[in-house]
Design a protein around this motif. Sequence first.
Motif, PDB file in Angstrom:
ATOM      1  N   ILE A  75       0.854  -1.187   0.000  1.00  0.00           N
ATOM      2  CA  ILE A  75       0.000   0.000   0.000  1.00  0.00           C
ATOM      3  C   ILE A  75       0.893   1.241   0.000  1.00  0.00           C
ATOM      4  O   ILE A  75       1.765   1.382   0.847  1.00  0.00           O
ATOM      5  N   PRO A  76       0.689   2.130  -0.966  1.00  0.00           N
ATOM      6  CA  PRO A  76       1.560   3.305  -1.101  1.00  0.00           C
ATOM      7  C   PRO A  76       1.255   4.392  -0.069  1.00  0.00           C
ATOM      8  O   PRO A  76       0.405   5.248  -0.282  1.00  0.00           O
ATOM      9  N   LEU A  77       1.950   4.336   1.053  1.00  0.00           N
ATOM     10  CA  LEU A  77       1.732   5.314   2.109  1.00  0.00           C
ATOM     11  C   LEU A  77       2.642   6.528   1.927  1.00  0.00           C
ATOM     12  O   LEU A  77       3.777   6.410   1.481  1.00  0.00           O
ATOM     13  N   LYS A  78       2.128   7.672   2.298  1.00  0.00           N
ATOM     14  CA  LYS A  78       2.875   8.927   2.270  1.00  0.00           C
ATOM     15  C   LYS A  78       3.775   9.003   3.513  1.00  0.00           C
ATOM     16  O   LYS A  78       3.560   8.273   4.483  1.00  0.00           O
ATOM     17  N   PRO A  79       4.775   9.891   3.503  1.00  0.00           N
ATOM     18  CA  PRO A  79       5.711   9.979   4.630  1.00  0.00           C
ATOM     19  C   PRO A  79       5.047  10.167   6.002  1.00  0.00           C
ATOM     20  O   PRO A  79       5.491   9.569   6.979  1.00  0.00           O
ATOM     21  N   PHE A  80       3.987  10.964   6.082  1.00  0.00           N
ATOM     22  CA  PHE A  80       3.309  11.168   7.370  1.00  0.00           C
ATOM     23  C   PHE A  80       2.785   9.839   7.919  1.00  0.00           C
ATOM     24  O   PHE A  80       2.932   9.541   9.096  1.00  0.00           O
ATOM     25  N   GLU A  81       2.169   9.048   7.038  1.00  0.00           N
ATOM     26  CA  GLU A  81       1.598   7.771   7.469  1.00  0.00           C
ATOM     27  C   GLU A  81       2.693   6.743   7.762  1.00  0.00           C
ATOM     28  O   GLU A  81       2.537   5.913   8.657  1.00  0.00           O
ATOM     29  N   VAL A  82       3.792   6.790   7.022  1.00  0.00           N
ATOM     30  CA  VAL A  82       4.911   5.883   7.300  1.00  0.00           C
ATOM     31  C   VAL A  82       5.462   6.174   8.700  1.00  0.00           C
ATOM     32  O   VAL A  82       5.735   5.254   9.473  1.00  0.00           O
ATOM     33  N   LYS A  83       5.587   7.443   9.013  1.00  0.00           N
ATOM     34  CA  LYS A  83       6.060   7.833  10.349  1.00  0.00           C
ATOM     35  C   LYS A  83       5.069   7.375  11.420  1.00  0.00           C
ATOM     36  O   LYS A  83       5.463   6.846  12.461  1.00  0.00           O
ATOM     37  N   ALA A  84       3.779   7.563  11.164  1.00  0.00           N
ATOM     38  CA  ALA A  84       2.742   7.133  12.107  1.00  0.00           C
ATOM     39  C   ALA A  84       2.749   5.615  12.271  1.00  0.00           C
ATOM     40  O   ALA A  84       2.524   5.100  13.371  1.00  0.00           O
ATOM     41  N   GLN A  85       3.011   4.906  11.183  1.00  0.00           N
ATOM     42  CA  GLN A  85       3.104   3.446  11.216  1.00  0.00           C
ATOM     43  C   GLN A  85       4.260   3.017  12.121  1.00  0.00           C
ATOM     44  O   GLN A  85       4.110   2.125  12.959  1.00  0.00           O
ATOM     45  N   LYS A  86       5.410   3.658  11.980  1.00  0.00           N
ATOM     46  CA  LYS A  86       6.576   3.328  12.817  1.00  0.00           C
ATOM     47  C   LYS A  86       6.293   3.632  14.284  1.00  0.00           C
ATOM     48  O   LYS A  86       6.676   2.860  15.167  1.00  0.00           O
ATOM     49  N   THR A  87       5.604   4.723  14.531  1.00  0.00           N
ATOM     50  CA  THR A  87       5.239   5.074  15.907  1.00  0.00           C
ATOM     51  C   THR A  87       4.298   4.028  16.484  1.00  0.00           C
ATOM     52  O   THR A  87       4.443   3.624  17.644  1.00  0.00           O
ATOM     53  N   ALA A  88       3.340   3.566  15.690  1.00  0.00           N
ATOM     54  CA  ALA A  88       2.396   2.542  16.153  1.00  0.00           C
ATOM     55  C   ALA A  88       3.123   1.238  16.473  1.00  0.00           C
ATOM     56  O   ALA A  88       2.804   0.565  17.459  1.00  0.00           O
ATOM     57  N   VAL A  89       4.107   0.872  15.657  1.00  0.00           N
ATOM     58  CA  VAL A  89       4.900  -0.338  15.923  1.00  0.00           C
ATOM     59  C   VAL A  89       5.638  -0.174  17.245  1.00  0.00           C
ATOM     60  O   VAL A  89       5.643  -1.074  18.094  1.00  0.00           O
ATOM     61  N   ARG A  90       6.251   0.985  17.430  1.00  0.00           N
ATOM     62  CA  ARG A  90       6.992   1.254  18.674  1.00  0.00           C
ATOM     63  C   ARG A  90       6.055   1.179  19.884  1.00  0.00           C
ATOM     64  O   ARG A  90       6.389   0.591  20.914  1.00  0.00           O
ATOM     65  N   HIS A  91       4.862   1.745  19.756  1.00  0.00           N
ATOM     66  CA  HIS A  91       3.893   1.714  20.855  1.00  0.00           C
ATOM     67  C   HIS A  91       3.387   0.290  21.114  1.00  0.00           C
ATOM     68  O   HIS A  91       3.146  -0.064  22.270  1.00  0.00           O
ATOM     69  N   ALA A  92       3.220  -0.487  20.066  1.00  0.00           N
ATOM     70  CA  ALA A  92       2.786  -1.879  20.232  1.00  0.00           C
ATOM     71  C   ALA A  92       3.849  -2.683  20.978  1.00  0.00           C
ATOM     72  O   ALA A  92       3.532  -3.489  21.863  1.00  0.00           O
ATOM     73  N   GLU A 129      15.996  -0.960  23.951  1.00  0.00           N
ATOM     74  CA  GLU A 129      16.669  -2.109  23.321  1.00  0.00           C
ATOM     75  C   GLU A 129      15.891  -3.395  23.544  1.00  0.00           C
ATOM     76  O   GLU A 129      15.782  -4.227  22.650  1.00  0.00           O
ATOM     77  N   ARG A 130      15.372  -3.568  24.716  1.00  0.00           N
ATOM     78  CA  ARG A 130      14.560  -4.764  25.012  1.00  0.00           C
ATOM     79  C   ARG A 130      13.294  -4.778  24.150  1.00  0.00           C
ATOM     80  O   ARG A 130      12.898  -5.811  23.622  1.00  0.00           O
ATOM     81  N   GLN A 131      12.658  -3.609  24.006  1.00  0.00           N
ATOM     82  CA  GLN A 131      11.421  -3.517  23.233  1.00  0.00           C
ATOM     83  C   GLN A 131      11.649  -3.822  21.757  1.00  0.00           C
ATOM     84  O   GLN A 131      10.765  -4.364  21.099  1.00  0.00           O
ATOM     85  N   VAL A 136       5.746  -7.779  16.833  1.00  0.00           N
ATOM     86  CA  VAL A 136       4.340  -7.491  17.094  1.00  0.00           C
ATOM     87  C   VAL A 136       3.492  -7.879  15.884  1.00  0.00           C
ATOM     88  O   VAL A 136       3.971  -7.908  14.756  1.00  0.00           O
ATOM     89  N   SER A 137       2.251  -8.159  16.147  1.00  0.00           N
ATOM     90  CA  SER A 137       1.336  -8.572  15.074  1.00  0.00           C
ATOM     91  C   SER A 137       0.707  -7.348  14.409  1.00  0.00           C
ATOM     92  O   SER A 137       0.709  -6.246  14.960  1.00  0.00           O
ATOM     93  N   HIS A 138       0.137  -7.590  13.262  1.00  0.00           N
ATOM     94  CA  HIS A 138      -0.588  -6.544  12.541  1.00  0.00           C
ATOM     95  C   HIS A 138      -1.709  -5.985  13.412  1.00  0.00           C
ATOM     96  O   HIS A 138      -1.905  -4.773  13.489  1.00  0.00           O
ATOM     97  N   GLY A 139      -2.426  -6.858  14.100  1.00  0.00           N
ATOM     98  CA  GLY A 139      -3.515  -6.428  14.978  1.00  0.00           C
ATOM     99  C   GLY A 139      -3.027  -5.552  16.123  1.00  0.00           C
ATOM    100  O   GLY A 139      -3.690  -4.581  16.495  1.00  0.00           O
ATOM    101  N   GLN A 140      -1.864  -5.890  16.684  1.00  0.00           N
ATOM    102  CA  GLN A 140      -1.309  -5.065  17.758  1.00  0.00           C
ATOM    103  C   GLN A 140      -0.945  -3.673  17.242  1.00  0.00           C
ATOM    104  O   GLN A 140      -1.120  -2.686  17.946  1.00  0.00           O
ATOM    105  N   VAL A 141      -0.449  -3.605  16.019  1.00  0.00           N
ATOM    106  CA  VAL A 141      -0.084  -2.323  15.438  1.00  0.00           C
ATOM    107  C   VAL A 141      -1.347  -1.519  15.127  1.00  0.00           C
ATOM    108  O   VAL A 141      -1.413  -0.321  15.399  1.00  0.00           O
ATOM    109  N   ILE A 142      -2.362  -2.179  14.581  1.00  0.00           N
ATOM    110  CA  ILE A 142      -3.631  -1.491  14.300  1.00  0.00           C
ATOM    111  C   ILE A 142      -4.157  -0.828  15.569  1.00  0.00           C
ATOM    112  O   ILE A 142      -4.586   0.325  15.544  1.00  0.00           O
ATOM    113  N   SER A 143      -4.103  -1.533  16.680  1.00  0.00           N
ATOM    114  CA  SER A 143      -4.652  -0.984  17.923  1.00  0.00           C
ATOM    115  C   SER A 143      -3.872   0.230  18.417  1.00  0.00           C
ATOM    116  O   SER A 143      -4.374   0.990  19.243  1.00  0.00           O
ATOM    117  N   GLN A 144      -2.684   0.433  17.913  1.00  0.00           N
ATOM    118  CA  GLN A 144      -1.864   1.569  18.343  1.00  0.00           C
ATOM    119  C   GLN A 144      -1.872   2.730  17.346  1.00  0.00           C
ATOM    120  O   GLN A 144      -1.244   3.754  17.591  1.00  0.00           O
TER     121      GLN A 144
END
Length: 195
Positions: A75-92, A129-131, A136-144
């Motif tokens: 899915i062709p995401l723009k830079p804002f959404e790519v950044k938000a995606q990385k943040t969601a992964v980090r939060h998950a 580093e531990r985190q 994480v799963s796709h569902g865990q990222v969606i929730s974040q």
Amino acid sequence: MKILDYISQERLATFESFTDTQDRAIVLHNHTLQLGSSLMSMIALFELALRNSTNHQLVTDFGDDQWLLPGSTKIPLKPFEVKAQKTAVRHARKAAYSKLSYKEKTYLDAFAYPGGVPAGATHDEKARERQRLFVVSHGQVISQTTFSFWKRLYSGDYAGTLWKKSLKKVFPNKDIERADVAKALEVVYATRNRV
């Protein structure tokens, strides 16, 4: 204590401008809080439905059920959404890490630091580093992901890439326009933030 010790005069002044007494302003203030609480529960359900129906449609149309995981997306995401995606992964990862006991967290040091924990490593550095070890799963990222992330997928930036190919199908009324959806989502977003 007086009521003004709990509600500032500045805040109450807004409500006093609509009423003729301070007591009525306090009642109006309390009604506003109750309304906000009711709105927030509806907005939360709406956000959940939007997130899940949008995800489902994107998975169906693009054939990538892991599209929110780093490096997985078609899915062709723009830079804002790519950044938000990385943040969601980090939060998950952080959410998964927070469920561990202290002993389990320190056990991860052997994997995060195979050569030993560097002298002077701070608590925050060790936690990060531990985190990073967590898958994480796709569902865990969606929730974040944030409401802003999902709202942006309906913006003009995605008119040609996501709306026409996929997201228009989320709405059963075929006459609905992307701009109308975007405008309505902006109202919900602003209301959510205000509440």
